[in-house]
Design a protein around this motif. Structure first.
Motif, PDB file in Angstrom:
ATOM      1  N   PRO A 109     -20.351  70.038 -58.685  1.00 61.66           N
ATOM      2  CA  PRO A 109     -21.376  69.250 -58.016  1.00 61.66           C
ATOM      3  C   PRO A 109     -22.730  69.365 -58.707  1.00 61.66           C
ATOM      4  O   PRO A 109     -23.137  70.457 -59.093  1.00 61.66           O
ATOM      5  CB  PRO A 109     -21.443  69.833 -56.615  1.00 61.66           C
ATOM      6  CG  PRO A 109     -20.775  71.153 -56.699  1.00 61.66           C
ATOM      7  CD  PRO A 109     -19.794  71.078 -57.807  1.00 61.66           C
ATOM      8  N   GLY A 110     -23.407  68.246 -58.842  1.00 64.85           N
ATOM      9  CA  GLY A 110     -24.718  68.263 -59.468  1.00 64.85           C
ATOM     10  C   GLY A 110     -25.298  66.868 -59.539  1.00 64.85           C
ATOM     11  O   GLY A 110     -24.771  65.946 -58.929  1.00 64.85           O
ATOM     12  N   MET A 111     -26.392  66.743 -60.285  1.00 64.83           N
ATOM     13  CA  MET A 111     -27.075  65.456 -60.391  1.00 64.83           C
ATOM     14  C   MET A 111     -27.513  65.180 -61.807  1.00 64.83           C
ATOM     15  O   MET A 111     -27.945  66.077 -62.517  1.00 64.83           O
ATOM     16  CB  MET A 111     -28.317  65.448 -59.510  1.00 64.83           C
ATOM     17  CG  MET A 111     -28.017  65.343 -58.054  1.00 64.83           C
ATOM     18  SD  MET A 111     -29.527  65.115 -57.112  1.00 64.83           S
ATOM     19  CE  MET A 111     -29.813  63.375 -57.346  1.00 64.83           C
ATOM     20  N   LEU A 164     -26.835  71.341 -62.074  1.00 66.00           N
ATOM     21  CA  LEU A 164     -25.961  71.815 -60.992  1.00 66.00           C
ATOM     22  C   LEU A 164     -26.790  72.198 -59.775  1.00 66.00           C
ATOM     23  O   LEU A 164     -26.906  73.362 -59.425  1.00 66.00           O
ATOM     24  CB  LEU A 164     -25.111  72.997 -61.475  1.00 66.00           C
ATOM     25  CG  LEU A 164     -24.264  72.695 -62.717  1.00 66.00           C
ATOM     26  CD1 LEU A 164     -23.417  73.901 -63.084  1.00 66.00           C
ATOM     27  CD2 LEU A 164     -23.378  71.478 -62.498  1.00 66.00           C
ATOM     28  N   THR A 165     -27.387  71.198 -59.163  1.00 67.47           N
ATOM     29  CA  THR A 165     -28.199  71.434 -57.972  1.00 67.47           C
ATOM     30  C   THR A 165     -28.224  70.177 -57.128  1.00 67.47           C
ATOM     31  O   THR A 165     -27.912  69.092 -57.608  1.00 67.47           O
ATOM     32  CB  THR A 165     -29.638  71.805 -58.356  1.00 67.47           C
ATOM     33  OG1 THR A 165     -30.393  72.017 -57.160  1.00 67.47           O
ATOM     34  CG2 THR A 165     -30.312  70.699 -59.158  1.00 67.47           C
ATOM     35  N   LYS A 166     -28.614  70.348 -55.868  1.00 70.55           N
ATOM     36  CA  LYS A 166     -28.732  69.186 -54.988  1.00 70.55           C
ATOM     37  C   LYS A 166     -30.159  68.651 -55.012  1.00 70.55           C
ATOM     38  O   LYS A 166     -30.395  67.491 -54.749  1.00 70.55           O
ATOM     39  CB  LYS A 166     -28.364  69.620 -53.565  1.00 70.55           C
ATOM     40  CG  LYS A 166     -28.478  68.525 -52.530  1.00 70.55           C
ATOM     41  CD  LYS A 166     -27.927  69.008 -51.198  1.00 70.55           C
ATOM     42  CE  LYS A 166     -28.221  68.012 -50.101  1.00 70.55           C
ATOM     43  NZ  LYS A 166     -27.657  68.420 -48.816  1.00 70.55           N
ATOM     44  N   ASP A 167     -31.119  69.524 -55.314  1.00 70.49           N
ATOM     45  CA  ASP A 167     -32.523  69.149 -55.183  1.00 70.49           C
ATOM     46  C   ASP A 167     -33.181  69.031 -56.552  1.00 70.49           C
ATOM     47  O   ASP A 167     -33.506  70.038 -57.170  1.00 70.49           O
ATOM     48  CB  ASP A 167     -33.244  70.202 -54.330  1.00 70.49           C
ATOM     49  CG  ASP A 167     -34.722  69.898 -54.214  1.00 70.49           C
ATOM     50  OD1 ASP A 167     -35.106  68.730 -54.390  1.00 70.49           O
ATOM     51  OD2 ASP A 167     -35.490  70.838 -53.929  1.00 70.49           O
TER      52      ASP A 167
END
Lengths: 321, 225
Positions: free
Chosen positions: B142-144, B192-195
């Motif tokens: 998961p990441g952005m 690899l972060t949501k924010d």
């Protein structure tokens, strides 16, 4: 007017995430303030929370993970699994209180003491997998509630609607083999948003094939795309599935001014969605609807969004079908 | 990035004397489209694909496919009769990049992997490479993704990496589109972060231009006037 429950407890503020984290106690304070200042509290049935029995957490989460979480908290760790998951010494207990409150809410809805409810809890839950914390989430609140309804109340068909702007990977994975739980999520397209899952072709697996549905929304899209997707993807599925209870993963982070996403849902767009869900609950579930807070980070807009949300739970609104 | 790490080791093979109906069964049962043809010592002598078999079959229109004679004729047809002898192969010491370029150049679907004595060690196909590149891109985690325009200057990349690292965000991968604009390239870190809202703000403050997600285009080629 509906009998609407409201779950809030000051202890939900005790989970602290440090100075730079978006998932703050202030979010919940903003939500409470919006509901209180609109004079809605006297119209609501206030729900008490209590620490969840671990046996219910264990229906969803791996026992080793629960221990690891508890140990990390006691040992003063600042994060769990990834740097996103900032925590403090109270996080584990707060997470148990959140689940406990939601299970109390489920009981009240099933006993007919209330019709529906908004659970303003922290930490959020929909990213949490069986064996790890993810995206600010530790226990998957909604998943535990769905399992509880199945086991404790014999509910045969639980419908979950997740309109947080991020895909609820945890909830999807936990039920993707289970045809008794339908998971629908509408979120920013995974190629442009965390956590990178929730693509159109993820539709469940094995016996659960056809009981998961995802509507990815491209950056820059808003009300129109949400309305179109919900009508095209969700309505026909729920017409077939006929849920007995609807659980909602309520995230306010798809709002145009929320910095956590690039989709542009308006305040009115949120109202349209919850009216739609309210009408679905009326049509299939005898009004039984449990809304559980996930994300939403704009302290400026949270009071109004939460106020509108609760008002619609109380009064319904025109049938937007 | 060596092929020995990405190839499928458990290869389903066939004997050159087997008839083509056996080959078809094997492909259907194992859900594969290619069978390396080997000698008893596992030495590669050819490859047979589902397309080779289809071409060998009589046309349904002009022949009575199920007639006894046709079936007998088919059952006499051996793998050795229709296989591609001496197929294009690679060695386990080839890299993933080698395999990609070779697949692109030769337009074959799979590459048998053999040692210096032509002994079959594995097989690598488009599907193996897709899996490998999903891992390389880090998108299984998961990441952005973030898109940043960078001037062609020494040290610019370092500034970006430092800014992100200071936020304690881990990298899944970084892709670079070399020819974004005149003397500008585009950098696409997968984080690899949501924010990423804080890091976005920070980069903009540092003077970087963030690319609208709808404009993300990773394979831009030099612009010709």
């Amino acid at each position: 007017m509906k009998k609407t429950g409201f779950l809030f407890d000051k202890r939900f503020l005790l989970h602290k995430t440090g100075p730079y984290h978006p998932e703050t106690p202030e979010r919940l304070e903003a939500i409470y303030k919006g509901i209180e200042e609109a004079g809605l509290l006297p119209k609501l049935t206030l729900i008490k929370t209590s620490r969840a029995d671990l046996k219910w957490i264990e229906t969803i989460h791996d026992k080793h993970y629960i221990d690891r979480f508890s140990d990390a908290c006691i040992s003063g760790y600042e994060t769990l699994d990834r740097s996103d998951n900032q925590m403090c010494g109270e996080t584990y207990e707060t997470a148990l209180l959140a689940v406990g409150g939601i299970l109390n809410t489920a009981n009240m809805v099933m006993e007919g003491k209330i019709d529906n409810a908004f659970c303003a809890v922290r930490p959020p839950g929909h990213h949490a997998e069986s064996d790890r914390a993810m995206g600010f989430c530790y226990f998957n609140n909604v998943a535990i509630a769905a399992r509880y309804l199945q086991i404790e109340w014999g509910v045969k068909r639980v419908g979950i609607i997740d309109f947080d702007v991020h895909h609820g990977n945890g909830t999807q994975h936990l039920f993707e083999h289970d045809p008794a739980v339908f998971y629908y999520s509408i979120h920013q397209h995974p190629s442009f948003a965390y956590p990178g899952t929730g693509r159109e072709f993820e539709e469940g697996d094995g016996d659960g094939l056809g009981f998961t549905k995802n509507s990815p929304i491209l950056p820059g899209q808003g009300d129109e795309a949400y309305e179109l997707s919900i009508k095209k993807d969700l309505l026909p599925e729920f017409e077939k599935f006929d849920p007995e209870v609807i659980i909602v993963s309520t995230g306010f982070d798809a709002h145009v001014d929320d910095k956590m996403s690039d989709v542009n849902l308006s305040t009115e767009g949120f109202s349209w969605i919850i009216k739609m869900i309210f009408n679905m609950a009326e049509r299939y579930a005898n009004g039984k609807l449990i809304s559980v807070l996930e994300g939403g980070y704009s302290l400026k807009h949270l009071p109004e969004l939460a106020k509108n949300h609760v008002e619609i739970l109380l009064n319904g609104g025109e049938n937007v079908y | 990035m060596f092929i020995s790490k990405s190839m499928t080791r458990d290869v389903v093979t066939i004997d050159k004397k087997a008839n083509i109906l056996d080959a078809t069964d094997k492909m259907i049962n194992r859900k594969i489209r290619h069978l390396p043809v080997v000698e008893h010592d596992n030495r590669l002598i050819g490859i047979v694909s589902d397309r080779d078999i289809r071409s060998a079959m009589p046309s349904i229109i002009s022949h009575d496919y199920n007639s006894k004679e046709e079936r007998e004729k088919l059952s006499k047809l051996k793998v050795a009769d229709i296989m591609t002898p001496d197929p294009i192969t690679i060695s386990p010491s080839y890299t993933l990049q080698d395999a990609l370029c070779l697949l692109q150049q030769t337009k074959v679907g799979v590459l048998p992997v053999v040692d210096e004595n032509d002994i079959l060690k594995g097989i690598v196909g488009v599907r193996d490479l897709i899996r490998a590149f999903i891992n390389v891109l880090g998108i299984g985690e998961p990441g952005m993704l973030l898109g940043i325009v960078v001037e062609e200057q020494t040290g610019k990349m370092k500034e970006i990496v430092d800014a992100i690292t200071e936020e304690k965000i881990s990298f899944g991968s970084i892709l670079v589109a070399k020819y974004w604009d005149k003397e500008k390239r585009a950098v696409f870190p997968y984080l690899l972060t949501k924010d990423i809202s804080r890091v976005k703000k920070k980069l903009e403050k540092m003077g970087f231009i963030l690319i609208d997600p709808l404009e993300w285009y990773l394979e831009q080629l030099p612009k010709t006037s």
